[in-house]
Design a protein around this motif. Structure first.
Motif, PDB file in Angstrom:
ATOM      1  N   ILE A 117       6.335  67.008  29.619  1.00 60.37           N
ATOM      2  CA  ILE A 117       6.211  65.433  28.673  1.00 60.37           C
ATOM      3  C   ILE A 117       5.566  64.545  29.116  1.00 60.37           C
ATOM      4  N   THR A 118       4.493  63.626  28.374  1.00 64.92           N
ATOM      5  CA  THR A 118       3.705  62.497  28.741  1.00 64.92           C
ATOM      6  C   THR A 118       3.388  61.783  27.828  1.00 64.92           C
ATOM      7  N   VAL A 119       3.334  60.622  28.965  1.00 64.51           N
ATOM      8  CA  VAL A 119       3.490  59.129  28.800  1.00 64.51           C
ATOM      9  C   VAL A 119       2.218  58.780  28.454  1.00 64.51           C
ATOM     10  N   ALA A 120       2.395  57.472  27.396  1.00 69.24           N
ATOM     11  CA  ALA A 120       0.899  57.574  27.074  1.00 69.24           C
ATOM     12  C   ALA A 120       0.956  55.907  26.830  1.00 69.24           C
ATOM     13  N   GLN A 121       0.037  55.269  26.776  1.00 68.91           N
ATOM     14  CA  GLN A 121       0.038  53.495  26.863  1.00 68.91           C
ATOM     15  C   GLN A 121      -1.313  53.521  25.926  1.00 68.91           C
ATOM     16  N   LYS A 122      -1.529  52.485  24.974  1.00 66.97           N
ATOM     17  CA  LYS A 122      -3.064  52.315  24.477  1.00 66.97           C
ATOM     18  C   LYS A 122      -3.618  50.805  25.474  1.00 66.97           C
ATOM     19  N   TYR A 123      -4.651  50.921  25.779  1.00 64.49           N
ATOM     20  CA  TYR A 123      -4.861  49.686  26.530  1.00 64.49           C
ATOM     21  C   TYR A 123      -6.611  50.008  26.617  1.00 64.49           C
ATOM     22  N   PRO A 151     -13.221  45.803  24.686  1.00 60.61           N
ATOM     23  CA  PRO A 151     -13.201  46.872  23.731  1.00 60.61           C
ATOM     24  C   PRO A 151     -12.687  47.247  22.839  1.00 60.61           C
ATOM     25  N   GLU A 152     -12.015  48.136  21.887  1.00 56.47           N
ATOM     26  CA  GLU A 152     -10.914  47.639  20.912  1.00 56.47           C
ATOM     27  C   GLU A 152      -9.955  49.464  21.914  1.00 56.47           C
ATOM     28  N   PRO A 153      -9.165  49.208  21.678  1.00 63.16           N
ATOM     29  CA  PRO A 153      -8.106  49.737  23.556  1.00 63.16           C
ATOM     30  C   PRO A 153      -8.323  51.340  22.145  1.00 63.16           C
ATOM     31  N   THR A 154      -7.805  52.660  23.677  1.00 69.15           N
ATOM     32  CA  THR A 154      -7.830  53.168  23.255  1.00 69.15           C
ATOM     33  C   THR A 154      -6.432  54.135  23.860  1.00 69.15           C
ATOM     34  N   TRP A 155      -5.940  55.015  23.826  1.00 71.36           N
ATOM     35  CA  TRP A 155      -4.397  55.472  24.007  1.00 71.36           C
ATOM     36  C   TRP A 155      -5.452  56.677  25.513  1.00 71.36           C
ATOM     37  N   HIS A 156      -4.293  55.908  26.321  1.00 73.53           N
ATOM     38  CA  HIS A 156      -4.398  56.787  28.291  1.00 73.53           C
ATOM     39  C   HIS A 156      -3.109  57.650  28.878  1.00 73.53           C
ATOM     40  N   THR A 157      -3.542  58.572  29.228  1.00 75.70           N
ATOM     41  CA  THR A 157      -2.339  59.415  29.458  1.00 75.70           C
ATOM     42  C   THR A 157      -2.109  58.597  31.097  1.00 75.70           C
ATOM     43  N   VAL A 158      -0.558  57.823  31.033  1.00 72.77           N
ATOM     44  CA  VAL A 158      -0.673  57.750  32.457  1.00 72.77           C
ATOM     45  C   VAL A 158       0.670  57.928  32.746  1.00 72.77           C
ATOM     46  N   GLY A 180       0.387  45.547  30.761  1.00 68.42           N
ATOM     47  CA  GLY A 180       0.382  44.871  30.011  1.00 68.42           C
ATOM     48  C   GLY A 180       1.541  44.473  28.784  1.00 68.42           C
ATOM     49  N   GLY A 181       1.782  44.390  27.757  1.00 64.76           N
ATOM     50  CA  GLY A 181       2.325  44.532  26.529  1.00 64.76           C
ATOM     51  C   GLY A 181       4.070  44.955  26.867  1.00 64.76           C
ATOM     52  N   GLY A 182       3.425  46.180  27.533  1.00 59.52           N
ATOM     53  CA  GLY A 182       4.370  47.322  27.637  1.00 59.52           C
ATOM     54  C   GLY A 182       4.770  48.035  26.340  1.00 59.52           C
ATOM     55  N   ASN A 183       3.861  48.019  25.893  1.00 63.52           N
ATOM     56  CA  ASN A 183       3.949  49.583  24.642  1.00 63.52           C
ATOM     57  C   ASN A 183       4.156  50.594  25.076  1.00 63.52           C
ATOM     58  N   TRP A 184       4.604  51.400  24.533  1.00 63.98           N
ATOM     59  CA  TRP A 184       3.859  53.536  25.257  1.00 63.98           C
ATOM     60  C   TRP A 184       4.607  54.034  24.185  1.00 63.98           C
ATOM     61  N   VAL A 185       4.219  55.285  24.628  1.00 62.08           N
ATOM     62  CA  VAL A 185       4.902  56.049  23.926  1.00 62.08           C
ATOM     63  C   VAL A 185       5.590  57.325  25.146  1.00 62.08           C
ATOM     64  N   LEU A 186       6.235  58.000  23.941  1.00 59.96           N
ATOM     65  CA  LEU A 186       6.363  58.980  25.477  1.00 59.96           C
ATOM     66  C   LEU A 186       6.572  60.599  24.600  1.00 59.96           C
ATOM     67  N   LYS A 187       5.827  61.093  24.196  1.00 57.76           N
ATOM     68  CA  LYS A 187       5.281  62.794  23.924  1.00 57.76           C
ATOM     69  C   LYS A 187       5.700  64.154  24.646  1.00 57.76           C
ATOM     70  N   TYR A 188       6.886  64.633  23.582  1.00 55.09           N
ATOM     71  CA  TYR A 188       7.422  65.593  24.727  1.00 55.09           C
ATOM     72  C   TYR A 188       7.543  67.081  23.906  1.00 55.09           C
ATOM     73  N   SER A 189       6.879  68.563  24.549  1.00 58.02           N
ATOM     74  CA  SER A 189       8.088  69.591  23.924  1.00 58.02           C
ATOM     75  C   SER A 189       9.130  70.258  24.704  1.00 58.02           C
ATOM     76  N   TYR A 190       9.407  71.295  23.941  1.00 59.70           N
ATOM     77  CA  TYR A 190      10.800  71.754  25.120  1.00 59.70           C
ATOM     78  C   TYR A 190      10.888  73.497  24.060  1.00 59.70           C
TER      79      TYR A 190
END
Length: 198
Positions: A192-198, A90-97, A121-131
């Motif tokens: 802060i949210t850490v998310a990854q596509k898998y 299936p097409e990878p989708t964003w998951h909250t880690v 997986g390959g170790g690609n992820w994103v950190l989203k933040y607000s303050y």
């Protein structure tokens, strides 16, 4: 590679690419048909779809591939994943880690360490933040985030260091699989949210 007498339909484009890569990189016994190689790739994709790890698939592949060292077998598994599996998975989708929030109500602020989270997986992820530092004296404050606190002098994959009234953004990280934590230094409320596509 074990042979089979089963009659398979004509190979599709991804199967043909996989067969060409295998035959171009490895010595394949004369009795091994293209369909046998494609079948091996299909078994890898089926395993991936069921959530099996690369280590497990490599071990399983050793029973199908003869006279090949483990490093070659792992490379064959990765070729199958690249050439064939996108059509099966299936097409990878964003998951909250992980999610982290704080009030930043201590002064002077002290560094706080989050719980650990795992990047797969390959170790690609994103950190989203607000303050929001608008409530601080002068209407500004500091918001700093590092990954693993630069443990053992390793450069941090995350290096956010802002001084202003507040804001939001994202920090993209690549090739950084494994267990990690964040170290946060701020006197301001944050999310802060850490998310990854898998």
């Amino acid at each position: 590679m074990a042979t089979t007498s089963a009659t398979l339909p004509p190979l599709n484009r991804s199967q043909q690419a996989f067969v060409a890569h295998i035959r171009g990189r490895y010595h394949v016994a004369g009795g091994v048909a293209d369909s046998d190689i494609a079948n091996f790739g299909t078994s890898v994709c089926t395993g991936r779809k069921e959530g099996q790890s690369e280590d497990y698939l490599t071990s399983a592949a050793m029973s199908q591939v003869t006279h090949a060292p483990a490093s070659d077998t792992r490379a064959m598994v990765r070729l199958a994943e690249a050439d064939m599996c996108p059509a099966y998975l299936p097409e990878p989708t964003w998951h909250t880690v992980a999610r982290f929030t704080g009030h930043g109500d201590t002064f002077p602020p002290r560094p706080s360490r989050t719980s650990r989270f795992t990047i797969r997986g390959g170790g690609n992820w994103v950190l989203k933040y607000s303050y929001d530092c608008s409530g601080q004296p002068g209407g500004e404050g500091n918001f700093t985030v590092y990954e693993d606190a630069m443990y053992n002098a390793n450069p941090s994959a995350v290096a956010i260091n802002r001084v202003d009234s507040g804001g939001h953004g994202s920090w993209h990280v690549h090739s950084d699989a494994g267990r990690h934590y964040l170290e946060i230094l701020t006197e301001c409320p944050y999310k802060i949210t850490v998310a990854q596509k898998y």
